[in-house]
Design a protein around this motif. Structure first.
Motif, PDB file in Angstrom:
ATOM      1  N   VAL A  35       0.849  -1.197   0.000  1.00 55.19           N
ATOM      2  CA  VAL A  35       0.000   0.000   0.000  1.00 55.19           C
ATOM      3  C   VAL A  35       0.886   1.250   0.000  1.00 55.19           C
ATOM      4  CG1 VAL A  35      -1.637   1.348   1.382  1.00 55.19           C
ATOM      5  CG2 VAL A  35      -2.018  -1.099   1.041  1.00 55.19           C
ATOM      6  N   LYS A  36       1.917   1.258   0.851  1.00 53.28           N
ATOM      7  CA  LYS A  36       2.837   2.397   0.902  1.00 53.28           C
ATOM      8  C   LYS A  36       3.591   2.556  -0.423  1.00 53.28           C
ATOM      9  CE  LYS A  36       3.387   2.886   5.780  1.00 53.28           C
ATOM     10  NZ  LYS A  36       4.207   3.172   6.902  1.00 53.28           N
ATOM     11  N   ILE A  37       4.014   1.444  -0.989  1.00 47.17           N
ATOM     12  CA  ILE A  37       4.744   1.487  -2.262  1.00 47.17           C
ATOM     13  C   ILE A  37       3.857   2.085  -3.349  1.00 47.17           C
ATOM     14  CG2 ILE A  37       5.655   0.026  -4.125  1.00 47.17           C
ATOM     15  CD1 ILE A  37       6.702  -1.852  -1.793  1.00 47.17           C
ATOM     16  N   PHE A  38       2.644   1.569  -3.488  1.00 46.23           N
ATOM     17  CA  PHE A  38       1.748   2.043  -4.549  1.00 46.23           C
ATOM     18  C   PHE A  38       1.329   3.492  -4.330  1.00 46.23           C
ATOM     19  CE2 PHE A  38       0.534  -2.642  -5.070  1.00 46.23           C
ATOM     20  CZ  PHE A  38       1.484  -2.832  -6.057  1.00 46.23           C
ATOM     21  N   THR A  39       1.261   3.917  -3.074  1.00 44.00           N
ATOM     22  CA  THR A  39       0.899   5.298  -2.772  1.00 44.00           C
ATOM     23  C   THR A  39       2.051   6.244  -3.104  1.00 44.00           C
ATOM     24  OG1 THR A  39      -0.555   4.547  -0.991  1.00 44.00           O
ATOM     25  CG2 THR A  39       0.136   6.847  -0.925  1.00 44.00           C
ATOM     26  N   ALA A  40       3.273   5.828  -2.822  1.00 41.19           N
ATOM     27  CA  ALA A  40       4.441   6.692  -2.995  1.00 41.19           C
ATOM     28  C   ALA A  40       5.035   6.664  -4.389  1.00 41.19           C
ATOM     29  CB  ALA A  40       5.506   6.315  -1.975  1.00 41.19           C
ATOM     30  N   ILE A  41       4.739   5.644  -5.160  1.00 46.04           N
ATOM     31  CA  ILE A  41       5.417   5.458  -6.448  1.00 46.04           C
ATOM     32  C   ILE A  41       5.196   6.612  -7.443  1.00 46.04           C
ATOM     33  CG2 ILE A  41       3.837   4.123  -7.913  1.00 46.04           C
ATOM     34  CD1 ILE A  41       6.196   2.085  -8.117  1.00 46.04           C
ATOM     35  N   PRO A  42       4.040   7.272  -7.465  1.00 45.28           N
ATOM     36  CA  PRO A  42       3.887   8.379  -8.426  1.00 45.28           C
ATOM     37  C   PRO A  42       4.869   9.530  -8.188  1.00 45.28           C
ATOM     38  CG  PRO A  42       1.741   7.680  -7.632  1.00 45.28           C
ATOM     39  CD  PRO A  42       2.767   6.979  -6.794  1.00 45.28           C
ATOM     40  N   SER A  43       5.317   9.725  -6.961  1.00 42.06           N
ATOM     41  CA  SER A  43       6.231  10.830  -6.670  1.00 42.06           C
ATOM     42  C   SER A  43       7.697  10.388  -6.647  1.00 42.06           C
ATOM     43  CB  SER A  43       5.865  11.469  -5.324  1.00 42.06           C
ATOM     44  OG  SER A  43       5.988  10.523  -4.292  1.00 42.06           O
ATOM     45  N   LEU A  44       7.951   9.116  -6.932  1.00 44.35           N
ATOM     46  CA  LEU A  44       9.316   8.577  -6.910  1.00 44.35           C
ATOM     47  C   LEU A  44      10.081   9.010  -8.145  1.00 44.35           C
ATOM     48  CD1 LEU A  44      11.369   6.576  -5.576  1.00 44.35           C
ATOM     49  CD2 LEU A  44      10.399   4.833  -7.058  1.00 44.35           C
ATOM     50  N   GLU A  45      11.304   9.441  -7.939  1.00 41.13           N
ATOM     51  CA  GLU A  45      12.189   9.746  -9.066  1.00 41.13           C
ATOM     52  C   GLU A  45      13.002   8.488  -9.359  1.00 41.13           C
ATOM     53  OE1 GLU A  45      16.100  12.434  -9.946  1.00 41.13           O
ATOM     54  OE2 GLU A  45      14.524  13.330  -8.711  1.00 41.13           O
ATOM     55  N   TYR A  46      12.743   7.872 -10.499  1.00 40.95           N
ATOM     56  CA  TYR A  46      13.387   6.604 -10.851  1.00 40.95           C
ATOM     57  C   TYR A  46      14.862   6.847 -11.143  1.00 40.95           C
ATOM     58  CZ  TYR A  46      14.181   2.076 -13.039  1.00 40.95           C
ATOM     59  OH  TYR A  46      14.649   0.824 -13.336  1.00 40.95           O
ATOM     60  N   GLU A  49      17.249   0.389 -11.770  1.00 37.80           N
ATOM     61  CA  GLU A  49      16.681  -0.815 -11.171  1.00 37.80           C
ATOM     62  C   GLU A  49      17.195  -1.080  -9.755  1.00 37.80           C
ATOM     63  OE1 GLU A  49      14.453  -4.215 -10.621  1.00 37.80           O
ATOM     64  OE2 GLU A  49      14.241  -2.678 -12.161  1.00 37.80           O
ATOM     65  N   GLU A  50      18.503  -0.973  -9.543  1.00 38.01           N
ATOM     66  CA  GLU A  50      19.073  -1.268  -8.225  1.00 38.01           C
ATOM     67  C   GLU A  50      18.572  -0.287  -7.172  1.00 38.01           C
ATOM     68  OE1 GLU A  50      20.882  -3.931  -7.035  1.00 38.01           O
ATOM     69  OE2 GLU A  50      20.269  -4.711  -8.980  1.00 38.01           O
ATOM     70  N   ALA A  51      18.520   0.982  -7.502  1.00 36.74           N
ATOM     71  CA  ALA A  51      18.020   1.989  -6.554  1.00 36.74           C
ATOM     72  C   ALA A  51      16.545   1.742  -6.253  1.00 36.74           C
ATOM     73  CB  ALA A  51      18.227   3.393  -7.111  1.00 36.74           C
ATOM     74  N   PHE A  52      15.784   1.383  -7.277  1.00 36.95           N
ATOM     75  CA  PHE A  52      14.357   1.112  -7.086  1.00 36.95           C
ATOM     76  C   PHE A  52      14.166  -0.096  -6.171  1.00 36.95           C
ATOM     77  CE2 PHE A  52      10.344  -0.916  -8.563  1.00 36.95           C
ATOM     78  CZ  PHE A  52       9.468   0.091  -8.152  1.00 36.95           C
ATOM     79  N   LYS A  53      14.927  -1.153  -6.422  1.00 36.90           N
ATOM     80  CA  LYS A  53      14.828  -2.358  -5.598  1.00 36.90           C
ATOM     81  C   LYS A  53      15.236  -2.052  -4.156  1.00 36.90           C
ATOM     82  CE  LYS A  53      17.250  -6.516  -5.838  1.00 36.90           C
ATOM     83  NZ  LYS A  53      17.841  -7.580  -6.620  1.00 36.90           N
ATOM     84  N   GLY A  54      16.264  -1.266  -3.969  1.00 36.77           N
ATOM     85  CA  GLY A  54      16.689  -0.860  -2.632  1.00 36.77           C
ATOM     86  C   GLY A  54      15.598  -0.077  -1.916  1.00 36.77           C
ATOM     87  N   TRP A  55      14.918   0.784  -2.656  1.00 39.03           N
ATOM     88  CA  TRP A  55      13.806   1.565  -2.102  1.00 39.03           C
ATOM     89  C   TRP A  55      12.685   0.637  -1.634  1.00 39.03           C
ATOM     90  CZ3 TRP A  55       8.823   2.522  -4.348  1.00 39.03           C
ATOM     91  CH2 TRP A  55       8.087   3.529  -3.725  1.00 39.03           C
ATOM     92  N   LEU A  56      12.343  -0.347  -2.460  1.00 41.77           N
ATOM     93  CA  LEU A  56      11.308  -1.308  -2.089  1.00 41.77           C
ATOM     94  C   LEU A  56      11.692  -2.069  -0.819  1.00 41.77           C
ATOM     95  CD1 LEU A  56      10.516  -2.832  -5.608  1.00 41.77           C
ATOM     96  CD2 LEU A  56       9.090  -1.220  -4.326  1.00 41.77           C
TER      97      LEU A  56
END
Length: 166
Positions: A35-46, A49-56
């Motif tokens: 829920v937190k991931i899906f809520t925050a993902i629109p404001s995430l600066e990609y 892949e490695e940074a994204f996975k670390g964020w998750l």
């Protein structure tokens, strides 16, 4: 959302179960994490892949820690600091090569909460004792002692398993 979920559920489940070994609790933590991931993902600066996975992974780990704090399950076993300082901190490392990954995961899940939490943060998340202390609201020496005793406990249990196999 479904594709993202399918892509990462296995790895994020592993992270979650390292902190919260109870199946029902872990599922709740995972659900809250997504829920937190899906809520925050629109404001995430990609940033790759490695940074994204670390964020998750950070979201799941933080959600698991919040759950443990909320349920008062994050207790630290107190040890005599003088005794710890006398101990050889480079004591034997658990021989994890001689047991299966499933056995190791099971042993980690059996650790007392404080041991397990510090071990996960230090070994799997690569946090320093200073970072762990700040995150958990404990002293650096408490973090170090929890890790030391977690390793001792794991080494003893791994030896028992190996002896039983032989």
């Amino acid at each position: 959302m479904s594709e993202l979920y399918q892509m990462y559920i296995g790895e994020l489940s592993s992270v979650c179960y390292r902190y919260v070994p109870n199946n029902d609790d872990a599922k709740d933590v995972l659900q809250n994490s997504f829920v937190k991931i899906f809520t925050a993902i629109p404001s995430l600066e990609y940033r790759g892949e490695e940074a994204f996975k670390g964020w998750l992974i950070r979201i799941v780990a933080n959600e698991a820690l919040a759950f443990l704090r909320e349920k008062k399950k994050l207790l630290f076993v107190e040890h005599d600091d003088a005794k710890l300082q006398q101990a050889n901190m480079a004591d034997e490392v658990p021989d994890t090569e001689r047991i299966s990954a499933d056995q190791l995961h099971q042993l980690i899940s059996e650790l007392p909460d404080g041991y397990r939490t510090v071990l996960n943060l230090y070994v799997f998340e690569n946090y320093s004792h200073r970072q762990i202390a700040e995150l958990l609201g404990i002293k650096e020496s408490t973090s170090a002692s929890q890790l030391y005793y977690a390793k001792q406990w794991l080494a003893r249990r791994i030896k028992e398993i190996i002896i039983d196999k032989e």
